[in-house]
Design a protein around this motif. Structure first.
Motif, PDB file in Angstrom:
ATOM      1  N   LYS A 286       0.828  -1.206   0.000  1.00  0.00           N
ATOM      2  CA  LYS A 286       0.000   0.000   0.000  1.00  0.00           C
ATOM      3  C   LYS A 286       0.864   1.258   0.000  1.00  0.00           C
ATOM      4  N   SER A 287       1.953   1.208   0.755  1.00  0.00           N
ATOM      5  CA  SER A 287       2.867   2.354   0.804  1.00  0.00           C
ATOM      6  C   SER A 287       3.466   2.617  -0.570  1.00  0.00           C
ATOM      7  N   PHE A 350      -5.913 -10.503  -2.257  1.00  0.00           N
ATOM      8  CA  PHE A 350      -5.277  -9.436  -3.033  1.00  0.00           C
ATOM      9  C   PHE A 350      -6.280  -8.384  -3.508  1.00  0.00           C
ATOM     10  N   ASN A 351      -7.561  -8.668  -3.329  1.00  0.00           N
ATOM     11  CA  ASN A 351      -8.576  -7.679  -3.704  1.00  0.00           C
ATOM     12  C   ASN A 351      -8.470  -6.432  -2.835  1.00  0.00           C
ATOM     13  N   GLU A 352      -7.868  -6.591  -1.673  1.00  0.00           N
ATOM     14  CA  GLU A 352      -7.672  -5.446  -0.775  1.00  0.00           C
ATOM     15  C   GLU A 352      -6.867  -4.349  -1.475  1.00  0.00           C
ATOM     16  N   PHE A 353      -5.919  -4.738  -2.316  1.00  0.00           N
ATOM     17  CA  PHE A 353      -5.095  -3.758  -3.030  1.00  0.00           C
ATOM     18  C   PHE A 353      -5.858  -3.123  -4.187  1.00  0.00           C
ATOM     19  N   ASN A 354      -6.738  -3.891  -4.831  1.00  0.00           N
ATOM     20  CA  ASN A 354      -7.593  -3.311  -5.878  1.00  0.00           C
ATOM     21  C   ASN A 354      -8.452  -2.201  -5.297  1.00  0.00           C
ATOM     22  N   LYS A 358      -8.179   2.009  -5.988  1.00  0.00           N
ATOM     23  CA  LYS A 358      -9.318   2.782  -6.490  1.00  0.00           C
ATOM     24  C   LYS A 358      -9.703   3.897  -5.525  1.00  0.00           C
ATOM     25  N   LYS A 359      -9.705   3.585  -4.233  1.00  0.00           N
ATOM     26  CA  LYS A 359     -10.052   4.607  -3.238  1.00  0.00           C
ATOM     27  C   LYS A 359      -9.040   5.748  -3.239  1.00  0.00           C
ATOM     28  N   PHE A 389      -4.766  -6.908  -9.063  1.00  0.00           N
ATOM     29  CA  PHE A 389      -3.775  -7.635  -8.269  1.00  0.00           C
ATOM     30  C   PHE A 389      -4.115  -9.127  -8.200  1.00  0.00           C
ATOM     31  N   ILE A 390      -5.404  -9.446  -8.167  1.00  0.00           N
ATOM     32  CA  ILE A 390      -5.812 -10.861  -8.132  1.00  0.00           C
ATOM     33  C   ILE A 390      -5.363 -11.559  -9.416  1.00  0.00           C
TER      34      ILE A 390
END
Length: 422
Positions: A286-287, A350-354, A358-359, A389-390
């Motif tokens: 994320k960073s 990995f959907n957390e990174f998608n 977007k946010k 990412f997925i």
């Protein structure tokens, strides 16, 4: 017989693309030899000293560096000599993680003890290690003299104490630490009840048939005998036999970049183990997303160039790419969202990174970050937000990128809180 000398032939074997660029060795082998001949003569000179060693502060840790080709090659050659003389081989992270997962999947009861040694390098006595090397009589007198000279350097040891630890950043330190910790490895492996033991640098994992408290107490005593302690990353617990008829119970621990969630239920005769990313890995990715976006808005480069660089950065974060290999390694080495996390058994994580990407792109916040994101055109944002990412993980999406290009792409991710001290 091992050539421990600092002659041109041995230095040429150590030379990689990194040295050629850093020390401007030339364009071909003859150029390299000419420059290395001067470097070799300087190292072999009896008056040679380590006068160019400096320290960089990274995250409050002092890291030792040198811009001198003589000092660099002398340290690198001694490290290689030690590695070969003492048959030092570093365990592969992926291999350890794979073994840990397979053992955790067994249906019988066991205990897990994960230990991180507190300030490992700081508590390894350099002077005692040097005495051991002298007594073993494997290294040449020249190498031993250079190691002693390093210990007396004022940057590394400003008060000329006999109890300094291993200097972070120098190529000799990882090898010396492995020589030091060998006896500890043997003693822990021989501890009653331990049937799996692995260590990556100072990060230890033990799986045993005895209760975790008994194993932990025994290991703490061994470490204490070597003037070492555990830090607050240590965790321990007991795992009971599988029981599909009872309610599911889960226990969690992290090791070498993976979060293992251990269940008391089974699937196809194996204990269910869910493998996720650690909180540190999630934070790191994320960073890098944020730094990539900020560099897009702060760079003075032409718009088309900034747009291209950002797209490449997000693609390699969500995909896979080649990494530089050493002369000892064969084939193409790969890293990235799959190759660095291949044991993760639920791609949905990995959907957390998608969502995060977007946010960040379409944030409505009115702070400085939000204002900068508004300068990126919506058309560009839509292209970036479609990078998945997925998909990068499941399909092992791979991008062939030149090493020099990769250095540029990664440049905005590096820790910028570096302070160089003379």
């Amino acid at each position: 017989m091992l050539d421990q000398g600092f002659n041109v032939k041995s230095l040429l074997k150590l030379t990689t693309r990194h040295e050629i660029i850093k020390f401007s060795l030339g364009k071909n082998k003859d150029d390299y030899k000419e420059k290395l001949n001067i470097i070799s003569d300087n190292i072999e000179n009896e008056n040679f000293e380590f006068n160019n060693i400096q320290s960089i502060v990274i995250n409050d840790n002092k890291v030792i560096v040198t811009d001198s080709p003589e000092e660099h090659y002398a340290i690198k050659k001694i490290a290689l000599n030690l590695k070969r003389l003492y048959k030092i081989s570093t365990r592969n992270r992926d291999e350890i993680s794979e073994q840990v997962l397979r053992i955790l999947e067994t249906s019988s009861n066991y205990s897990v003890v994960r230990i991180d040694i507190k300030k490992f390098y700081d508590n390894v006595c350099y002077n005692k290690l040097l005495e051991k090397l002298q007594n073993d009589k494997l290294l040449t007198s020249k190498s031993l003299s250079l190691l002693s000279e390093i210990m007396n350097n004022k940057t590394i040891n400003p008060k000329t104490k006999n109890t300094i630890g291993l200097p972070r950043g120098l190529a000799i330190s990882p090898v010396l630490s492995e020589i030091f910790i060998r006896d500890i490895d043997i003693k822990i492996r021989e501890t009653y009840g331990v049937y799996y033991y692995a260590r990556y640098v100072d990060d230890i994992i033990i799986i045993a048939s005895r209760p975790c408290d008994e194993i932990f107490t025994a290991v703490k005593k061994i470490l204490k005998d070597f003037n070492l302690k555990t830090n607050n990353k240590t965790c321990k617990f007991n795992i009971g036999n599988v029981d599909n008829k009872s309610d599911e119970v889960q226990l969690t621990f992290e090791y070498l970049g993976y979060k293992y969630i251990i269940s008391n239920h089974t699937h196809i005769d194996k204990r269910i183990i869910n493998v996720h990313l650690t909180s540190d890995k999630i934070r790191k990715i994320k960073s890098r997303i944020i730094h990539s976006l900020l560099d897009r808005t702060s760079s003075n480069a032409p718009t088309f160039y900034k747009k291209k660089i950002l797209l490449e950065r997000i693609k390699i974060l969500a995909g896979n790419y080649p990494i530089a290999s050493t002369k000892e390694e064969q084939g193409i080495l790969k890293s990235g969202i799959f190759y660095s996390n291949r044991l993760v058994n639920n791609s949905g994580v990995f959907n957390e990174f998608n969502i995060f990407l977007k946010k960040a792109l379409f944030t409505q916040k009115k702070n400085s970050f939000g204002k900068k994101m508004k300068t990126i055109p919506n058309e560009e944002k839509k292209i970036l937000s479609n990078i998945c990412f997925i998909s990068g993980f499941k399909n092992k999406k791979y991008y062939e990128i030149e090493p020099s290009r990769m250095v540029l792409l990664k440049s905005c991710w590096k820790n910028k809180n570096h302070k160089r001290k003379n």
